[in-house]
Design an enzyme around this catalytic site. Sequence first.
Site, short mmCIF file in Angstrom:
data_model
loop_
_atom_site.label_atom_id
_atom_site.label_comp_id
_atom_site.label_asym_id
_atom_site.label_seq_id
_atom_site.Cartn_x
_atom_site.Cartn_y
_atom_site.Cartn_z
N HIS A 193 77.84 34.35 50.67
CA HIS A 193 77.27 33.02 49.84
C HIS A 193 75.42 33.39 49.86
CE1 HIS A 193 76.44 33.70 53.99
NE2 HIS A 193 75.33 32.49 54.58
N ASP A 195 72.19 30.66 50.98
CA ASP A 195 71.89 28.96 51.22
C ASP A 195 71.28 27.90 50.21
OD1 ASP A 195 72.67 30.60 53.96
OD2 ASP A 195 70.93 32.01 54.05
N HIS A 250 73.56 37.22 50.55
CA HIS A 250 74.38 37.75 51.70
C HIS A 250 75.37 37.38 52.75
CE1 HIS A 250 71.79 34.02 52.76
NE2 HIS A 250 72.50 34.37 53.79
N ARG A 260 76.95 41.38 68.01
CA ARG A 260 76.07 40.87 67.05
C ARG A 260 76.09 39.36 66.91
NH1 ARG A 260 72.79 42.04 62.54
NH2 ARG A 260 72.97 40.57 61.08
C1 AKG Z 1 74.16 32.80 58.06
O1 AKG Z 1 74.30 32.31 59.06
O2 AKG Z 1 74.30 31.91 56.70
C2 AKG Z 1 74.79 34.11 57.42
O3 AKG Z 1 73.94 34.48 56.30
C3 AKG Z 1 74.02 34.75 58.86
C4 AKG Z 1 73.85 36.29 58.71
C5 AKG Z 1 73.67 36.81 60.03
O4 AKG Z 1 74.68 36.56 60.53
O5 AKG Z 1 73.73 37.98 60.26
#
Ligand code: AKG
Length: 318
Positions: A193, A195, A250, A260
Amino acid sequence: MVVLLQPVPKFKTSPVIIPVLDLTDPTAKTQIVKACEELGFFKVVNHGVRPDLLTKLYEEATKLFALPQSLKDKAGPPDPFGYGSKRIGLKGDVGCVEYILLNANSHLQSTKTTAVFRETPTIFREMVEEYMEVMKGMSTKVLEMVEEELGIEPKGKLSKLVKVEESDSCLRMNYYKEKEETTAKEEIGFGEHTDPQLLSVLRSNDTEGLQICLKDGTWVSVPPDHSSFFVIVGDTLQVMTNGKFKSVKHRVLTNTKRSRLSMIYFGGPPLTEKIAPLACLVPKQEDYLYKELTWSQYKSSSYKTKLGDYRLGLFEKQ
Ligand code: AKG
């Protein structure tokens, strides 16, 4: 209810040099603009954020995600704020992730968010609030540097959008649990997606998983670095620069061996703000690639799309 997780699509990886920016370097603003144009993504070092705030906040967030499911569920499902597990958004997107979405405007917290804080010590709420202020400061600083480098007038035109009290910013904490089975395969943690906001500031622990998509469609892995932050250009900044900056696609793939934990601050403009290419960058209206929408219009339309949809199409002129 059973939630089917998406298989990981095949992807090529290639080495990529992620620009590393020291915000105290006098040439940083030139490098930021270059990175926003070429990649829509860069790493920030020498940021001055208290390491003990980061350590403690991550410790408390880890404890929160380790709470019994029944307690976490009291703060969900997200509305969009609050606790969510596997389901992302309203259009059937799923990932191997648990998350908490919090409004940066503390007096606008929903009952779901209040429920998150009810299950955690007071110190957690205080640290989250401090962290969001720090993230707001970093986002403001980056946007001020962009203004200076591009000669955007009046001063504060971009940066005030995240600085003002009415800015519609939020923070998501994402937890991708490691797999218990040794034979487990990588899965989609957070689907691809862009942002929607102006920019996002991301930090994670030292577990890899984040990937960004280059202009030629190649996916590359971003080596994790818990001592740094990553800045991600969002759709709104792409529109306001008339496509000069790229909002970067990303995604996160889960790591089978280690969990993570990431926190991502989304710097958004006030809901009533009209978003369109900046006249000081594009003097002739006929050269505008995008039409005007308020942030509220764009946000609500993008919430109705799937994660991977090309949301910027909503802005494009017919
Ligand atoms: C989001 O929460 O929109 C992400 O892209 C998360 C990225 C991540 O967890 O590193």
